[in-house]
Design a protein around this motif. Structure first.
Motif, short mmCIF file in Angstrom:
data_model
loop_
_atom_site.label_atom_id
_atom_site.label_comp_id
_atom_site.label_asym_id
_atom_site.label_seq_id
_atom_site.Cartn_x
_atom_site.Cartn_y
_atom_site.Cartn_z
N LEU A 279 0.87 -1.33 0.01
CA LEU A 279 -0.09 -0.13 -0.22
C LEU A 279 0.76 1.09 -0.13
CD1 LEU A 279 -3.11 0.67 0.16
CD2 LEU A 279 -2.73 0.95 2.83
N ASP A 280 0.38 2.33 -0.82
CA ASP A 280 1.33 3.71 -0.76
C ASP A 280 1.31 4.03 0.80
OD1 ASP A 280 2.11 6.26 -1.21
OD2 ASP A 280 0.88 6.38 -3.27
N GLN A 281 2.26 4.63 1.09
CA GLN A 281 2.43 4.97 2.47
C GLN A 281 2.00 6.55 2.62
OE1 GLN A 281 7.13 4.30 2.82
NE2 GLN A 281 6.49 4.36 4.96
N LYS A 282 1.34 7.28 1.45
CA LYS A 282 0.36 8.40 1.56
C LYS A 282 -0.61 7.67 2.16
CE LYS A 282 0.50 9.69 -2.61
NZ LYS A 282 1.75 9.12 -3.54
N LEU A 283 -1.00 6.67 2.19
CA LEU A 283 -2.53 6.44 2.38
C LEU A 283 -2.67 5.84 4.13
CD1 LEU A 283 -3.59 4.26 -0.44
CD2 LEU A 283 -3.94 6.73 0.00
N TYR A 284 -1.33 5.78 4.87
CA TYR A 284 -1.66 5.50 6.23
C TYR A 284 -0.50 6.02 6.91
CZ TYR A 284 2.31 2.08 4.92
OH TYR A 284 3.38 1.49 4.56
N THR A 285 -0.58 6.36 8.23
CA THR A 285 0.24 6.72 9.04
C THR A 285 0.07 6.04 10.46
OG1 THR A 285 -0.16 9.00 7.89
CG2 THR A 285 0.75 8.96 10.10
N GLN A 286 1.29 5.65 10.95
CA GLN A 286 1.06 4.87 12.22
C GLN A 286 1.44 5.89 13.29
OE1 GLN A 286 5.30 3.21 11.39
NE2 GLN A 286 5.36 3.08 13.91
N PHE B 113 7.22 12.34 -0.55
CA PHE B 113 8.20 11.40 -0.05
C PHE B 113 7.44 11.31 1.52
CE2 PHE B 113 10.93 13.94 -2.83
CZ PHE B 113 11.86 13.00 -3.13
N PRO B 114 6.45 10.16 1.31
CA PRO B 114 5.49 9.90 2.31
C PRO B 114 6.29 9.13 3.71
CG PRO B 114 5.12 8.40 0.78
CD PRO B 114 5.90 9.56 0.12
N ILE C 43 12.79 17.89 5.72
CA ILE C 43 11.95 16.73 5.69
C ILE C 43 13.09 15.32 5.89
CG2 ILE C 43 9.85 17.51 4.57
CD1 ILE C 43 10.88 15.94 2.18
N ASP C 44 12.76 14.74 6.83
CA ASP C 44 13.59 13.57 7.16
C ASP C 44 12.84 12.29 7.29
OD1 ASP C 44 16.24 14.71 6.84
OD2 ASP C 44 16.22 14.99 8.88
N ALA C 45 13.44 11.19 7.09
CA ALA C 45 12.73 9.98 6.95
C ALA C 45 12.48 9.56 8.18
CB ALA C 45 13.63 8.73 6.07
N ALA D 25 5.20 20.91 -2.28
CA ALA D 25 4.48 21.93 -1.58
C ALA D 25 3.39 21.25 -0.89
CB ALA D 25 4.08 23.15 -2.17
N THR D 26 2.96 19.93 -0.82
CA THR D 26 1.91 19.26 -0.31
C THR D 26 2.20 18.24 0.78
OG1 THR D 26 0.88 19.50 -2.64
CG2 THR D 26 -0.04 17.82 -0.93
N TYR D 27 1.22 18.52 2.13
CA TYR D 27 1.49 17.94 3.28
C TYR D 27 0.41 17.25 3.95
CZ TYR D 27 6.01 20.49 2.54
OH TYR D 27 7.25 20.93 1.99
N GLN D 28 0.34 16.20 4.42
CA GLN D 28 -0.70 15.82 5.24
C GLN D 28 -0.44 16.24 6.75
OE1 GLN D 28 -1.03 11.64 6.99
NE2 GLN D 28 -2.52 11.61 5.04
N VAL D 29 -1.53 16.94 7.23
CA VAL D 29 -1.37 17.40 8.70
C VAL D 29 -1.85 16.33 9.75
CG1 VAL D 29 -2.05 19.23 10.35
CG2 VAL D 29 -1.58 19.91 8.15
N GLY D 30 -1.27 15.76 10.37
CA GLY D 30 -1.57 14.65 11.11
C GLY D 30 -1.02 14.28 12.48
N TYR D 31 -0.99 13.06 12.95
CA TYR D 31 -0.28 12.88 14.10
C TYR D 31 1.02 11.86 13.81
CZ TYR D 31 -4.30 14.99 15.62
OH TYR D 31 -5.54 15.75 15.93
#
Length: 460
Positions: A290-297, A334-335, A348-350, A454-460
């Protein structure tokens, strides 16, 4: 668990069966009510330098099983007081009466030589409070462990099975099972799954077209076995192995809105990263990354257990424990990377990295315009992200209007994806916050690549 296979033994198994209530259905790694519309995740935390090592019970919630909101500021909601005084590998099960039980390995830290015949247990009506804390004995074997416990309802037996990792008489890891009716006493410990080689970290999905699927770790890969029954010894391996580096702790979760299954796996280093695969056909035994853009641990989470909950339970958990007062910003193109400061420069860092608070931000009303936003550092709260000669850096607020303007941005729909976010400079309104060579700066945006930058996901 997180030790290399040669040093560790940890296996558990999640399983499920329908509740007795009318309209119940079996979904992935947990028994779901027909009304379930969200998920809860249980986990513990570690990070690269063990700055975030915490061996209490952590909880997060999600509406889709992919993007998670940590509860209680990512701090534990309860911590063991007996045994090793810490836990690993927590697992949540909704019992037949609708209440929950929480199980976990009796181990604090990474002392893989420690053995215990016990696991931690809590009861909970709603995961907002935890009662009846106790250690539960699973077997009488000596010089072995009782790691990564997971439980399921065996309707044929009228009992719960608790599965866990131990070493058999041949000296390799197997999945054991002990049976219980009340999670206070157990009986009948026996080998549940032994293919003749080390197997750990099992997770069971029950009753998909009459077949039960067991996923487990073998030599850093996640592999499936299946059986038409829950009889110990009846499972046979069948699936194509998946992995991302050395991967462990498989957890299968079924979407509550489609026929999609997600397979979560955790890299087995202290700085673990979850990866997710998907499938619409468990019988095929094949999975697609699954594309890492779609999930965040959840931040610094390790070896999770995931279970469906109702929308009411989801709301009550957020009310009781609260969402974080901080956010993280994930890069769109670079998700695996997050906005952070390093040496007081923005980049931005991994993930993961320490100090992990470098990536935590309070999005406060804009210093120059309260309808905008400013990025206040969590670990340097007097400092904000601001641009200087178009480069982003973390500076102390000097109270000037120039600083306020440099540190203020307008949040807009994501330039590459409207469901994400972009940030336009307050005092350079033709420029947006973007990364270039992993460094943050403000630039005019025109190309597709620049829009992604220039696009980011605001999450946790």
């Amino acid at each position: 668990m997180t030790a290399p296979l040669s040093r560790r033994t940890l296996l558990g198994l999640a399983a499920t069966a329908p509740l007795a209530a009318t309209g119940a259905l079996t979904l992935g790694a947990g028994t779901a009510h027909a009304a379930d519309s969200a998920y809860v995740m249980a986990y513990f935390t570690e990070s690269n330098t063990m700055l975030e090592a915490n061996y209490g019970l952590h909880l997060a919630v999600s509406t889709d099983g992919l993007r998670w909101t940590p509860l209680n500021q990512n701090a534990p909601v309860v911590t063991p007081t007996a045994g090793a005084g810490g836990l690993r590998d927590p697992f949540v099960l909704r019992k037949q009466d609708g209440t929950f039980v929480v199980l976990a390995t009796d181990l604090s830290g990474t002392d893989w030589s420690r053995t215990s015949v016990y696991i931690h247990v809590w009861d909970s009506t709603d995961l907002r409070s935890f009662t009846g804390y106790r250690l539960l004995k699973l077997h009488d074997m000596t010089n072995t462990h009782t790691w990564a416990p997971e439980a399921y309802w065996d309707a044929g037996r009228g009992q719960y099975g608790i599965l866990y990792s131990s070493v058999n008489s041949s000296g390799h890891n197997v999945i054991m099972v002990s049976y219980t009716t009340d999670f206070r006493t157990t009986a009948g410990p026996q080998v549940f799954f032994d293919p003749g080689y080390d197997v750990i970290d099992g997770n069971l999905t029950i009753g998909v077209n009459g077949v039960n699927h067991l996923y487990f770790k073998r030599e850093g890969t996640l592999v499936g076995a299946r059986s038409s029954s829950l009889t110990p010894g009846s499972f046979a391996p069948f699936s194509t192995a998946v992995a991302h580096g050395g991967t462990e702790a498989p957890t299968v979760v079924k979407s509550l809105t489609s026929n999609t299954y997600y397979l979560w796996g955790d890299t087995y280093t202290p700085n673990g990263v979850f990866y997710v695969w998907q499938s619409t056909d468990l019988a095929s035994g094949t999975w697609t990354a699954l594309d890492q853009k779609l999930y965040t641990q959840p931040l610094n989470s390790k070896h999770c257990g995931i279970h469906p909950i109702t929308s009411t339970e989801y709301g009550n958990l957020l009310t009781r424990w609260g969402a974080p007062a901080w956010n993280r910003l994930k890069s769109y193109n670079f998700p695996d990377r997050y906005v952070r400061h390093s040496g007081f420069l923005g980049r931005i860092d991994a993930y993961p990295f320490d100090p992990f608070p470098d990536s935590q931000w309070k999005l406060v009303p804009g210093l120059a315009d309260s309808s905008g936003v400013s990025f206040q550092s969590v670990n340097y709260p007097t400092r904000y992200l601001r641009h200087y000669d178009y480069a982003l850096r973390l500076d102390a607020n000097d109270g000037t209007s120039a600083f306020a303007g440099d540190a203020t941005f307008y949040r807009t729909a994501g330039l590459a994806d409207a469901s994400w976010a972009s940030f336009r400079s307050y005092n350079n309104p033709t420029r947006y916050l973007r990364h270039y060579g992993y460094a943050l700066r403000i630039d005019p945006i025109s190309t597709a690549t620049e829009r992604q930058d220039a696009t980011y996901q605001v999450g946790y």
